[in-house]
Design a protein around this motif. Structure first.
Motif, mmCIF file in Angstrom:
data_model
loop_
_atom_site.group_PDB
_atom_site.id
_atom_site.type_symbol
_atom_site.label_atom_id
_atom_site.label_comp_id
_atom_site.label_asym_id
_atom_site.label_seq_id
_atom_site.Cartn_x
_atom_site.Cartn_y
_atom_site.Cartn_z
ATOM 1 N N UNK A 1 0.858 -1.184 0.000
ATOM 2 C CA UNK A 1 0.000 0.000 0.000
ATOM 3 C C UNK A 1 0.894 1.235 0.000
ATOM 4 N N UNK A 2 0.360 2.372 -0.453
ATOM 5 C CA UNK A 2 1.171 3.597 -0.418
ATOM 6 C C UNK A 2 1.558 3.939 1.016
ATOM 7 N N UNK A 3 2.708 4.572 1.147
ATOM 8 C CA UNK A 3 3.122 5.000 2.479
ATOM 9 C C UNK A 3 2.204 6.113 2.964
ATOM 10 N N UNK A 4 1.934 6.104 4.260
ATOM 11 C CA UNK A 4 1.131 7.199 4.815
ATOM 12 C C UNK A 4 1.954 8.486 4.768
ATOM 13 N N UNK A 5 1.286 9.603 4.828
ATOM 14 C CA UNK A 5 1.960 10.900 4.744
ATOM 15 C C UNK A 5 2.985 11.055 5.879
ATOM 16 N N UNK B 1 -9.171 -9.437 -6.033
ATOM 17 C CA UNK B 1 -8.200 -8.457 -5.519
ATOM 18 C C UNK B 1 -7.728 -7.548 -6.647
ATOM 19 N N UNK B 2 -6.835 -6.622 -6.393
ATOM 20 C CA UNK B 2 -6.272 -5.800 -7.476
ATOM 21 C C UNK B 2 -5.270 -6.603 -8.309
ATOM 22 N N UNK B 3 -4.873 -6.040 -9.444
ATOM 23 C CA UNK B 3 -3.883 -6.686 -10.313
ATOM 24 C C UNK B 3 -2.554 -6.891 -9.605
ATOM 25 N N UNK B 4 -2.153 -5.903 -8.812
ATOM 26 C CA UNK B 4 -0.803 -5.900 -8.257
ATOM 27 C C UNK B 4 -0.819 -5.028 -6.994
ATOM 28 N N UNK B 5 0.342 -4.826 -6.405
ATOM 29 C CA UNK B 5 0.427 -3.952 -5.234
ATOM 30 C C UNK B 5 -0.023 -2.540 -5.578
ATOM 31 N N UNK B 6 -0.474 -1.820 -4.552
ATOM 32 C CA UNK B 6 -1.052 -0.485 -4.797
ATOM 33 C C UNK B 6 -0.128 0.634 -4.317
ATOM 34 N N UNK C 1 2.026 2.418 -5.683
ATOM 35 C CA UNK C 1 2.247 3.578 -6.551
ATOM 36 C C UNK C 1 1.023 4.496 -6.614
ATOM 37 N N UNK C 2 -0.058 4.130 -5.964
ATOM 38 C CA UNK C 2 -1.257 4.972 -5.914
ATOM 39 C C UNK C 2 -1.204 5.886 -4.680
ATOM 40 N N UNK C 3 -2.043 6.904 -4.668
ATOM 41 C CA UNK C 3 -2.160 7.701 -3.441
ATOM 42 C C UNK C 3 -2.981 6.879 -2.441
ATOM 43 N N UNK C 4 -2.881 7.175 -1.138
ATOM 44 C CA UNK C 4 -3.715 6.443 -0.177
ATOM 45 C C UNK C 4 -5.202 6.552 -0.525
ATOM 46 N N UNK C 5 -5.640 7.735 -0.971
ATOM 47 C CA UNK C 5 -7.060 7.918 -1.296
ATOM 48 C C UNK C 5 -7.468 7.020 -2.465
ATOM 49 N N UNK C 6 -6.594 6.951 -3.485
ATOM 50 C CA UNK C 6 -6.914 6.090 -4.635
ATOM 51 C C UNK C 6 -6.968 4.625 -4.216
ATOM 52 N N UNK C 7 -5.974 4.205 -3.425
ATOM 53 C CA UNK C 7 -5.923 2.792 -3.003
ATOM 54 C C UNK C 7 -7.173 2.445 -2.200
ATOM 55 N N UNK C 8 -7.540 3.315 -1.281
ATOM 56 C CA UNK C 8 -8.723 3.058 -0.446
ATOM 57 C C UNK C 8 -9.981 3.049 -1.316
ATOM 58 N N UNK C 9 -10.089 4.006 -2.218
ATOM 59 C CA UNK C 9 -11.262 4.082 -3.099
ATOM 60 C C UNK C 9 -11.400 2.837 -3.957
ATOM 61 N N UNK C 10 -10.285 2.349 -4.476
ATOM 62 C CA UNK C 10 -10.327 1.162 -5.327
ATOM 63 C C UNK C 10 -10.772 -0.065 -4.523
ATOM 64 N N UNK C 11 -10.214 -0.209 -3.315
ATOM 65 C CA UNK C 11 -10.564 -1.378 -2.507
ATOM 66 C C UNK C 11 -12.012 -1.305 -2.018
ATOM 67 N N UNK C 12 -12.472 -0.103 -1.689
ATOM 68 C CA UNK C 12 -13.872 0.049 -1.277
ATOM 69 C C UNK C 12 -14.813 -0.368 -2.410
ATOM 70 N N UNK C 13 -14.487 0.065 -3.621
ATOM 71 C CA UNK C 13 -15.333 -0.287 -4.771
ATOM 72 C C UNK C 13 -15.338 -1.796 -4.986
ATOM 73 N N UNK C 14 -14.169 -2.407 -4.840
ATOM 74 C CA UNK C 14 -14.063 -3.862 -5.018
ATOM 75 C C UNK C 14 -14.940 -4.597 -4.015
ATOM 76 N N UNK C 15 -14.804 -4.232 -2.747
ATOM 77 C CA UNK C 15 -15.557 -4.935 -1.698
ATOM 78 C C UNK C 15 -17.059 -4.733 -1.883
ATOM 79 N N UNK C 16 -17.449 -3.525 -2.277
ATOM 80 C CA UNK C 16 -18.873 -3.250 -2.470
ATOM 81 C C UNK C 16 -19.458 -4.150 -3.564
ATOM 82 N N UNK C 17 -18.721 -4.248 -4.674
ATOM 83 C CA UNK C 17 -19.218 -5.051 -5.802
ATOM 84 C C UNK C 17 -19.241 -6.534 -5.435
#
Lengths: 329, 335
Positions: B24-28, B301-306, B308-324
């Motif tokens: 996952x992306x590093x936290x700020x 799951x996602x294609x690969x590790x996340x 390189x994404x921002x934390x917001x993007x990574x969280x948004x992508x995983x939320x969408x996945x779990x919802x679906x």
């Protein structure tokens, strides 16, 4: 025979010291929208200068701009052209380098030359001849996708892709390039009839004007290709000996009528060959080369090794040249 | 079959288990601490504390999102090869080499016999698992990729190097199992690079996993699967975690000729895109997967590790996945 050292193509864009990482930093900031296109361009310009200075320090006879502006060998030529959409990441041959695979949406793949300007900039920085590199039509076709009936075969796609390649070659020749390298690693991986490939390459050959066309085949065994490649209308063959255990014997058996750029120094490893070893290996085939000039090159682009190793690879080729020149004197 | 193995290991998962590939992306806060550490303004202990805080953040975030099998987020790693190389005797940190675009990694150098001396990931796994009751995967880089993504200045050939890594990585696997890990993922992105070497990869992974009581996932991405399928199935894995979205689900047509016999973690999310996929897009991808193999074998799951994404993007992508996936489960019954 005159022996010259030629850089193959790419050169590491960054090095480990902080001062050699400005392109990496600025590119990162540019991706985030914190730097402008002009900022990125200036950082690339500086990286080109640093790459050329390294090659000049090593004493290469024919340099490149290090291909430092390239994201990868496929998208650099095709990005932004009509009918082309960049797709997902895919590994480039057996390296741990990845390219963005373009999708072709039409037969006409048009767009302005971007390499001419790159060549002109690099040439102004040094007295050493700069060799521009253009990815060849078969390698482009091998790494793009399309849906039939747009193209029914890879050869048909390559034929269409030869047009933008030829346009780049024409622009480079008009800009005064003495050498132009066509990179075709896919020739070692895709079975294509020599006559068909000769036909695919025809517009590229027709565009070269007075420039010498170098055809580079690497990342695969070139041995069985030696005969067919010799029939092509190109001026120099650049072959990867590190993947081709039988190539030395094949050349000794059949000879070669075209000038050879011998990729004897492995561009994929930090292991350093000895200059004497390189010179001896070149001497094993020198008597069978029917040409006035022979070139020592790394086996492939040097961006697969760290920058300090790339410098040492070029240094050892220059020392091998000295051995060969000493032996000839 | 593998679901039964999981059950024997004490893990019961719902249909279409959701997980993440690893990073996952590093936290700020961690990013700033690392940056200050480079300037000598922060000591390593403080950085480590920030890494622990970031690990806790991601464990809790994954729970909140509703993922079933968690990862520690690899907040403490640079990249997947040099992290392990730094801890193995016989390897030196190499110079920067480009992997794609503007991404680089320190490609390590093998300079003498490779030796595992002490656990590398066990403390992190133990800490991450202590924060949650959900299973946390042990995450290791596989022997073939360690060999292929290192410069070898010691071993006579690639096979000897790969098998040396296998012997030593097995020690880390055994240490993870002793610590309590039941699901272990071996990342092998290099595996499809040289199809002719697939038997070597199979041999090396056998040496790592044979008779080890764990559920093994092998993650492979961005490769030419056409050349290694169905031979891929000889790899001793319970589950293959494959990038599918990036390659346009081209693997599915291979499954029609040769059915996929293992569990499959299907990459439904593009890891290298800033766009958070819409539910419609994810549902369409999920249906392709559901139509290609039996539901009980599928993980999402996602294609690969996340990372390189921002934390917001990574969280948004995983939320969408779990919802679906949650929505899809309601219309499915176990086969």
């Amino acid at each position: 025979m005159q022996i010259q050292v030629m850089n193959h193509s790419s050169y590491p864009r960054v090095g480990d010291p902080t001062k050699l990482q400005s392109l990496r930093r600025i590119h990162d900031q540019w991706e985030k929208g914190e730097k402008s296109d002009e900022d990125l361009r200036a950082a690339e310009d500086l990286a080109v200068l640093e790459a050329i200075l390294d090659q000049d320090r090593a004493g290469v006879d024919i340099a490149t701009d290090g291909l430092v502006r390239w994201d990868d060998p496929i998208s650099h030529l095709l990005k932004g052209r009509s009918g082309v959409t960049l797709g997902g990441l895919v590994r480039y041959f057996d390296s741990n380098f990845y390219i963005r695979r373009p999708a072709l949406g039409g037969k006409e793949i048009n767009g302005a030359s971007r390499m001419r300007e790159e060549f002109v900039y690099a040439s102004a920085l040094t007295h050493t001849p700069i060799k521009p590199v253009v990815t060849g039509p078969l390698t482009l076709a091998h790494h793009t996708t399309w849906k039939p009936p747009l193209f029914e075969t890879i050869e048909a796609a390559a034929e269409a892709l030869a047009k933008p390649v030829a346009a780049e070659v024409r622009a480079l020749a008009e800009a005064g390039s003495e050498f132009i390298q066509i990179d075709e690693p896919s020739l070692a991986h895709v079975d294509v009839d020599a006559k068909v490939y000769k036909n695919i390459l025809k517009p590229v050959v027709g565009a070269k004007s007075k420039a010498k066309l170098i055809l580079a085949v690497y990342f695969g065994d070139c041995t069985r290709l030696l005969g067919p490649l010799s029939t092509l209308d190109i001026d120099v063959l650049c072959l990867d000996f590190t993947y081709s255990p039988g190539l030395t014997d094949e050349i000794r058996a059949t000879g070669l009528r075209k000038p050879l750029a011998a990729g004897l120094a492995d561009g994929r490893t930090t292991k350093m060959e000895s200059p004497r070893q390189i010179a001896e290996r070149f001497n094993q085939i020198a008597g069978k080369l029917r040409a006035d000039v022979g070139y020592l090159v790394p086996s492939c682009g040097l961006e697969h090794v760290p920058r300090d190793a790339a410098q040492r690879k070029l240094d050892l080729l220059a020392k091998a040249r000295a051995h060969l020149r000493g032996a000839a004197a | 079959m593998s679901r039964e193995k999981l059950h024997q290991l004490g893990i019961d998962l719902p249909l279409l288990p959701t997980t993440s590939v690893g990073s996952f992306p590093r936290t700020e806060e961690l990013r700033k601490a690392k940056s200050r550490a480079l300037k000598g303004e922060v000591d390593p202990d403080q950085v480590r504390e920030k890494e622990r805080e970031a690990t806790a953040f991601w464990i809790h975030k994954q729970e909140e999102i509703g993922l079933d099998v968690l990862v520690d987020g690899e907040q403490y790693r640079g990249d997947m090869v040099s992290y392990f190389a730094d801890s193995l005797r016989g390897m030196e940190r190499g110079g920067l080499v480009r992997s794609y675009g503007n991404r680089y990694y320190h490609k390590p150098v093998i300079t003498s016999e490779v030796r595992w001396e002490s656990p590398v990931t066990v403390d992190w796994w133990t800490y991450a698992q202590s924060l949650t009751t959900r299973p946390v995967k042990g995450m290791l880089t596989g022997p073939y990729t360690m060999m292929d993504w290192s410069f070898d200045e010691y071993y006579p050939d690639r096979r000897t190097a790969a098998l040396a890594f296998a012997r030593e990585i097995r020690k880390e696997v055994e240490a993870l199992v002793r610590a309590g890990a039941k699901i272990i993922q071996l990342d092998e992105p290099a595996l499809s690079a040289r199809p002719g070497e697939l038997p070597l990869a199979v041999e090396a992974l056998h040496a790592v996993t044979e008779a080890v009581p764990a559920y093994f996932i092998v993650h492979i991405c961005y490769g030419a699967f056409d050349f290694i399928y169905p031979g891929l199935l000889k790899i001793p894995a319970d589950n293959f975690d494959l990038e599918m979205t990036n390659s346009g689900f081209s693997l599915v047509r291979l499954f029609r000729r040769n059915p996929f016999t293992k569990d499959l973690s299907v990459g439904l999310i593009e890891s290298h895109s800033h766009v958070v996929e819409s539910e419609d897009v994810l549902l369409e991808r999920l249906h392709v997967a559901l139509n290609s193999m039996p539901t009980p074998q599928l993980w999402c799951d996602p294609d690969c590790g996340l990372k390189t994404r921002t934390p917001e993007e990574a969280i948004g992508k995983l939320q969408a996945l779990v919802k679906v996936v949650t929505h899809a489960r309601q219309g499915l019954a176990p086969n």
